[in-house]
Motif scaffolding. Structure first.
Motif, mmCIF file in Angstrom:
data_model
loop_
_atom_site.group_PDB
_atom_site.id
_atom_site.type_symbol
_atom_site.label_atom_id
_atom_site.label_comp_id
_atom_site.label_asym_id
_atom_site.label_seq_id
_atom_site.Cartn_x
_atom_site.Cartn_y
_atom_site.Cartn_z
ATOM 1 N N LEU A 1 35.151 24.103 41.183
ATOM 2 C CA LEU A 1 33.995 23.502 40.515
ATOM 3 C C LEU A 1 32.735 23.632 41.365
ATOM 4 C CD1 LEU A 1 35.606 20.286 38.982
ATOM 5 C CD2 LEU A 1 34.766 22.292 37.749
ATOM 6 N N VAL A 2 32.870 23.394 42.664
ATOM 7 C CA VAL A 2 31.725 23.542 43.564
ATOM 8 C C VAL A 2 31.261 25.002 43.578
ATOM 9 C CG1 VAL A 2 30.933 23.353 45.959
ATOM 10 C CG2 VAL A 2 32.423 21.587 44.998
ATOM 11 N N ALA A 3 32.219 25.930 43.640
ATOM 12 C CA ALA A 3 31.875 27.352 43.708
ATOM 13 C C ALA A 3 31.210 27.834 42.419
ATOM 14 C CB ALA A 3 33.134 28.173 43.993
ATOM 15 N N VAL A 4 31.730 27.408 41.271
ATOM 16 C CA VAL A 4 31.120 27.806 39.999
ATOM 17 C C VAL A 4 29.720 27.204 39.880
ATOM 18 C CG1 VAL A 4 31.269 27.576 37.483
ATOM 19 C CG2 VAL A 4 33.303 28.168 38.813
ATOM 20 N N GLY A 5 29.542 25.980 40.380
ATOM 21 C CA GLY A 5 28.211 25.388 40.399
ATOM 22 C C GLY A 5 27.229 26.210 41.217
ATOM 23 N N GLY B 1 29.239 37.343 39.551
ATOM 24 C CA GLY B 1 29.375 36.480 40.727
ATOM 25 C C GLY B 1 30.116 35.194 40.446
ATOM 26 N N HIS B 2 30.197 34.767 39.182
ATOM 27 C CA HIS B 2 30.902 33.529 38.847
ATOM 28 C C HIS B 2 32.385 33.754 38.560
ATOM 29 C CE1 HIS B 2 29.937 35.508 35.162
ATOM 30 N NE2 HIS B 2 30.331 34.543 34.367
ATOM 31 N N THR B 3 32.798 35.042 38.490
ATOM 32 C CA THR B 3 34.202 35.341 38.191
ATOM 33 C C THR B 3 34.822 36.191 39.308
ATOM 34 O OG1 THR B 3 33.467 37.222 36.828
ATOM 35 C CG2 THR B 3 33.919 35.136 35.695
ATOM 36 N N ASP B 4 34.683 37.519 39.192
ATOM 37 C CA ASP B 4 35.365 38.417 40.126
ATOM 38 C C ASP B 4 34.879 38.288 41.566
ATOM 39 O OD1 ASP B 4 36.516 39.272 37.806
ATOM 40 O OD2 ASP B 4 35.412 41.152 37.684
ATOM 41 N N TYR B 5 33.578 37.982 41.740
ATOM 42 C CA TYR B 5 33.011 37.979 43.093
ATOM 43 C C TYR B 5 32.573 36.585 43.544
ATOM 44 C CZ TYR B 5 33.174 43.025 42.689
ATOM 45 O OH TYR B 5 33.615 44.312 42.557
ATOM 46 N N GLY C 1 38.442 43.843 39.442
ATOM 47 C CA GLY C 1 38.172 42.872 38.400
ATOM 48 C C GLY C 1 39.188 41.750 38.374
ATOM 49 N N MET C 2 39.533 41.208 39.534
ATOM 50 C CA MET C 2 40.558 40.169 39.656
ATOM 51 C C MET C 2 39.912 38.833 39.993
ATOM 52 S SD MET C 2 43.924 39.907 39.539
ATOM 53 C CE MET C 2 44.470 41.577 39.871
ATOM 54 N N THR C 3 40.216 37.814 39.193
ATOM 55 C CA THR C 3 39.658 36.487 39.446
ATOM 56 C C THR C 3 40.411 35.790 40.578
ATOM 57 O OG1 THR C 3 41.098 35.528 37.750
ATOM 58 C CG2 THR C 3 38.884 36.195 37.076
ATOM 59 N N LEU C 4 39.741 34.831 41.214
ATOM 60 C CA LEU C 4 40.344 34.036 42.283
ATOM 61 C C LEU C 4 40.960 32.793 41.653
ATOM 62 C CD1 LEU C 4 40.684 34.048 45.373
ATOM 63 C CD2 LEU C 4 38.576 32.722 45.531
ATOM 64 N N PRO C 5 42.282 32.608 41.778
ATOM 65 C CA PRO C 5 42.975 31.523 41.065
ATOM 66 C C PRO C 5 42.356 30.150 41.281
ATOM 67 C CG PRO C 5 44.567 32.996 42.070
ATOM 68 C CD PRO C 5 43.216 33.428 42.566
ATOM 69 N N PHE C 6 42.112 29.457 40.161
ATOM 70 C CA PHE C 6 41.589 28.095 40.106
ATOM 71 C C PHE C 6 40.147 27.968 40.608
ATOM 72 C CE2 PHE C 6 46.187 26.807 40.204
ATOM 73 C CZ PHE C 6 46.199 26.264 38.931
ATOM 74 N N ILE C 7 39.548 29.041 41.087
ATOM 75 C CA ILE C 7 38.201 28.972 41.644
ATOM 76 C C ILE C 7 37.210 29.731 40.772
ATOM 77 C CG2 ILE C 7 36.764 29.635 43.617
ATOM 78 C CD1 ILE C 7 39.050 28.891 45.428
ATOM 79 N N SER C 8 37.581 30.904 40.284
ATOM 80 C CA SER C 8 36.686 31.669 39.419
ATOM 81 C C SER C 8 36.488 30.975 38.082
ATOM 82 C CB SER C 8 37.257 33.073 39.185
ATOM 83 O OG SER C 8 37.258 33.831 40.363
#
Length: 407
Positions: free
Chosen positions: A51-55, A288-292, A362-369
């Motif tokens: 949540l902090v990272a997506v913010g 930047g909000h998903t893969d990176y 194109g791989m998301t970071l589990p629970f963070i992306s």
């Protein structure tokens, strides 16, 4: 013959069961004492970090996808992620409460449903950034491969566990055919990263299940052959590999731009980061909000924060495998080990791409992306993992009490 110690044993059992509230026999009470609370805590920490990272990544993503006709608010993706977390947590908790037979049955049905959706993707799927991976369900796009991962792992674990009942069953051939079919469907999308994850987990499960050394040696020997074949005959793999090995050359130049932008962002903040909202390199990041998102974390919270997140992922995997050291049920062992392997492999690939150690996938970071499909699917997978690692505290920690209590 009367056991003179029976009253003392009964009293000991009664005291142990009632100490600390463990006498609560409700469904919620039994779940609380049986669940791996350390693993649950680590999962909650990752969701909170997400949540902090997506913010932090939301303003750059909002700017990237805004235009003259549609202005996206800076925290648009954070509010959506909060909503997806609100949906995902109940899914995680309910799934973790399932008895093992019901969890297995749910995964088998889920495999059939997800395979049907995966077959439908090339015909009615939604195309984004040159890839057709999603189905449009109105409220949100759904990526079938994300939901297939946990179900596929449990199904493969169940098939491999059948070998204990009949050693003549061709479980390697059956699971190999299933994996090859899934890989073919994923490569049509194209989704090379998910293909690598599915194949890696299948090989890991074969190793854990005690597949003969000759078979394992032959399969591992096929890996470089498969990579060469993918490079020669599969355009997506060739472009990604060329971009990684020969930066800025040919078709892979755009992929190289992504990895360069990710590297610049993750190193821009140094050890401590620029602080929340202080990043500027994130505005040059694609997705930047998903893969990176790992690179966004590096810029705004520093490389120390990146190291802590990597340790959290490692702690989840290590916790599961340590807990499985004395597991006697083969299905639970294979299923939990496979789910932990998939979770760790996905995190490792995502972090490797962000740090420039692997080609863009194109791989998301589990629970963070950011992502609804990804978050709900991960919650199902973690819920299954918690269900398969649940232990009655009296049975697992005190065989003496378990024997006399009949549990």
């Amino acid at each position: 013959m009367t056991d003179v110690r029976a009253p003392q044993k009964a009293g000991l059992i009664s005291r142990m069961k009632n100490r600390g509230g463990r006498g609560d026999r409700s469904a919620l009470g039994m779940w609380f004492w049986d669940i791996d609370r350390v693993l649950l805590l680590l999962t909650m920490l990752l969701i909170a970090v997400g949540l902090v990272a997506v913010g932090a990544a939301s303003p750059s993503a909002a700017q990237r996808y805004s235009d003259d006709k549609h202005h996206i608010p800076a925290l648009y993706y954070l509010w959506w992620q909060l909503g997806w977390v609100g949906v995902s947590l109940p899914v995680l908790f309910v799934t973790s409460m399932l008895p093992v037979p019901m969890a297995r049955r749910m995964a088998l049905i889920g495999t059939a449903v997800c395979l049907a959706m995966l077959i439908a993707v090339p015909f009615i799927g939604v195309t984004r950034n040159g890839a057709t991976r999603w189905l449009d369900f109105g409220l949100s796009l759904l990526q079938p491969s994300e939901f297939l991962k946990p179900c596929f792992i449990v199904t493969t674990a169940w098939l491999l566990s059948l070998r204990a009942q009949d050693s003549e069953l061709p479980v390697v051939v059956i699971t190999g055919a299933l994996t090859a079919f899934v890989a073919m469907l994923l490569m049509l999308q194209p989704d090379f990263g998910q293909t690598v994850v599915f194949c890696s987990v299948w090989i890991a499960l074969l190793m854990i299940s005690g597949t003969p050394v000759k078979i394992m040696a032959a399969l591992i020997g096929c890996v470089p052959i498969g990579l060469v074949a993918a490079y020669l005959f599969y355009d997506t793999a060739r472009v990604r590999i060329d971009a990684f090995l020969f930066p800025g050359v040919g078709e892979g130049a755009s992929d190289n731009f992504q990895t360069n932008a990710a590297h610049n962002a993750i190193t821009a903040g140094g050890w401590r980061g620029t602080g929340p909202g202080g990043g500027t390199m994130k505005f040059r990041l694609p997705e930047g909000h998903t893969d990176y998102i790992y690179s966004v974390i590096g810029e705004e919270f520093g490389l120390i924060a990146c190291a802590v997140i990597a340790i959290l992922f490692l702690a989840v995997v290590v916790r599961v495998f340590v807990k499985l050291l004395d597991e006697q049920d083969e299905f639970r062992l294979y299923a939990a080990a496979g789910l932990a392997t998939q979770f760790g492999a996905q995190a490792l690939i995502s972090m490797a791409v962000n740090t420039g150690m692997a080609p863009s996938k194109g791989m998301t970071l589990p629970f963070i992306s950011y992502g609804g499909s990804s978050l709900i699917a991960l919650s199902i997978g973690m819920g299954l993992l918690l269900a398969f690692t649940r232990r009655n505290p009296f049975v697992s920690r005190s065989p003496y009490i378990a024997r006399w209590s009949g549990e």
